[in-house]
Design a protein around this motif. Structure first.
Motif, PDB file in Angstrom:
ATOM      1  N   ARG A 223     -12.246  -0.150  -0.677  1.00  0.00           N
ATOM      2  CA  ARG A 223     -12.396  -0.669   0.690  1.00  0.00           C
ATOM      3  C   ARG A 223     -13.219   0.307   1.537  1.00  0.00           C
ATOM      4  O   ARG A 223     -14.078  -0.083   2.320  1.00  0.00           O
TER       5      ARG A 223
ATOM      6  N   TRP B 200      -8.080   0.166  -4.935  1.00  0.00           N
ATOM      7  CA  TRP B 200      -8.494  -0.758  -3.879  1.00  0.00           C
ATOM      8  C   TRP B 200      -8.644  -0.092  -2.524  1.00  0.00           C
ATOM      9  O   TRP B 200      -9.439  -0.526  -1.710  1.00  0.00           O
TER      10      TRP B 200
ATOM     11  N   ALA C 107      -9.360  -5.205  -2.422  1.00  0.00           N
ATOM     12  CA  ALA C 107     -10.154  -4.437  -1.459  1.00  0.00           C
ATOM     13  C   ALA C 107     -10.959  -5.347  -0.527  1.00  0.00           C
ATOM     14  O   ALA C 107     -11.661  -4.867   0.357  1.00  0.00           O
ATOM     15  N   GLU C 108     -10.877  -6.652  -0.781  1.00  0.00           N
ATOM     16  CA  GLU C 108     -11.636  -7.634   0.000  1.00  0.00           C
ATOM     17  C   GLU C 108     -13.130  -7.324   0.018  1.00  0.00           C
ATOM     18  O   GLU C 108     -13.784  -7.294   1.060  1.00  0.00           O
TER      19      GLU C 108
END
Ligand SMILES: [Zn+2]
Ligand SMILES: [Zn+2]
Length: 360
Positions: free
Chosen positions: A303, A299, A337-338
């Protein structure tokens, strides 16, 4: 007989991932042999179960190991668990810890998906990406895999068998690719309205960053995923190798970019900002590979890829129908990781994907 625990006071147990890590760490202190194998087996059992890690580890543990599993599983906090490992390992630090960092246990994946935004849940994706068939090292025929993708509710899927150049797998050459294309055409003719199969190819990034499949052959497949499977050389910075690969015409995806493998290797060392910037500039998507022992990107790097402007492909790397659910791991990493939904290729309609692939 197991003692019933009062429902009002649930016993605190370490999370599955922490219990597994304790067993992996203890395995490192054993010389090669049965004891090490038994510890690893119990660790993987806890890591891969959707339910209670203690029970899974006990079921997999050799009799001599069960008291130790009980002792570890009785630790009420991760601190006390770490202390127990220290005691059992006589204070030696775990050397391979770095090869197990930023991986999600199966129970953690379920937790992240349950708490995450519904629009990133695998059920809301339209496409299933990166799977293998008996045409390379997969266990099921193309039609079986396609049917499994259809049953899981996907509108399209992307098959990416290995190219022939890869030494570890019996891959596809030009003729094999042509034959596979014929079968895909037949599938799409009969079932394409329900589920369209797109032909991809997983090609090897060689040591100098060139690919093992010539351009003419690459042009014949709709999607080329480039990946490293060997020559990781941890002492060498691999930025230039990856830059050359993703700057090659007719590459659509950088698959499992680090090539890391749980407990065995941390994967490639590279200046990832530069690699991802090049991917974004060339329109090459970056993969989050959900195969449990890969989880690549993790993640943090995912990102970084999003911040660089990259599109993201969620992949199961399935080698059998039951592996298709590994897209849950990929989605959980994307949630952590949005990753914005509109950066994820799997949400596209089949015709949108066709346009995306054709632009590259
Ligand atoms: Zn691969
Ligand atoms: Zn693969």
């Amino acid at each position: 007989m197991e003692r019933r625990e009062p429902p009002t006071e649930p016993r605190r147990r370490p999370p599955n991932g922490a219990l597994a890590e304790a067993l992996f760490a203890l395995a490192e202190h054993e010389p090669p042999g049965d004891r090490r194998v038994a510890l690893l087996k119990a660790g993987y059992a806890a890591f891969d179960t959707p339910d209670g890690g203690r029970r899974a580890a006990l079921a997999a543990a050799a009799p001599w190991l069960r008291p130790m599993v009980e002792q570890l599983a009785a630790c009420p906090s991760e601190d006390s668990l770490a202390a127990a490992v220290q005691r059992l390992a006589a204070g030696e630090p775990a050397r391979r810890r770095a090869t197990r960092e930023r991986y999600l246990s199966r129970a953690e994946v379920a937790g992240v998906l349950a708490a995450g935004p519904p629009e990133l849940h695998p059920d809301r994706m339209r496409g299933a990406a990166h799977w293998h068939t008996t045409d390379s090292d997969g266990k099921a025929a193309l039609e079986t895999m396609a049917r499994a993708c259809l049953r899981r509710g996907f509108a399209w899927s992307l098959v990416t068998d290995h190219s022939r150049g890869l030494e570890v797998a019996s891959g596809l050459d030009a003729e094999g690719l042509r034959l596979q294309r014929g079968r895909i055409d037949r599938w799409n003719h009969a079932h394409g309205d329900e589920h369209a199969v797109v032909q991809g190819l997983e090609v090897e990034i060689l040591e100098d960053g060139t690919l093992d499949v010539p351009r003419g052959e690459r042009l014949e497949v709709a999607c080329v995923a480039a990946a490293v499977h060997r020559l990781f050389d941890p002492d060498r910075d691999q930025t230039d190798r990856l830059l050359r690969a993703v700057s090659t015409p007719q590459v659509h995806v950088l698959a499992h970019p680090r090539g890391r493998h749980f407990h065995y290797r941390s994967g490639l060392r590279a200046r990832w900002e530069r690699v991802f910037a090049a991917c974004a500039e060339r329109g090459v998507a970056v993969e989050i590979n959900g195969f449990p022992r890969r989880q690549d990107l993790d993640w943090e790097l995912a990102r970084l890829a999003v911040d660089a402007g990259c599109d993201i492909l969620l992949a199961s790397d399935a080698h059998a129908p039951r592996h298709l659910e590994f897209d849950h791991y990929a989605a959980a990493i994307a949630i952590k990781a949005e990753v914005p939904r509109d950066r994820i290729l799997n949400v596209m309609h089949a015709d949108e994907l066709e346009v995306w692939l054709g632009d590259r």
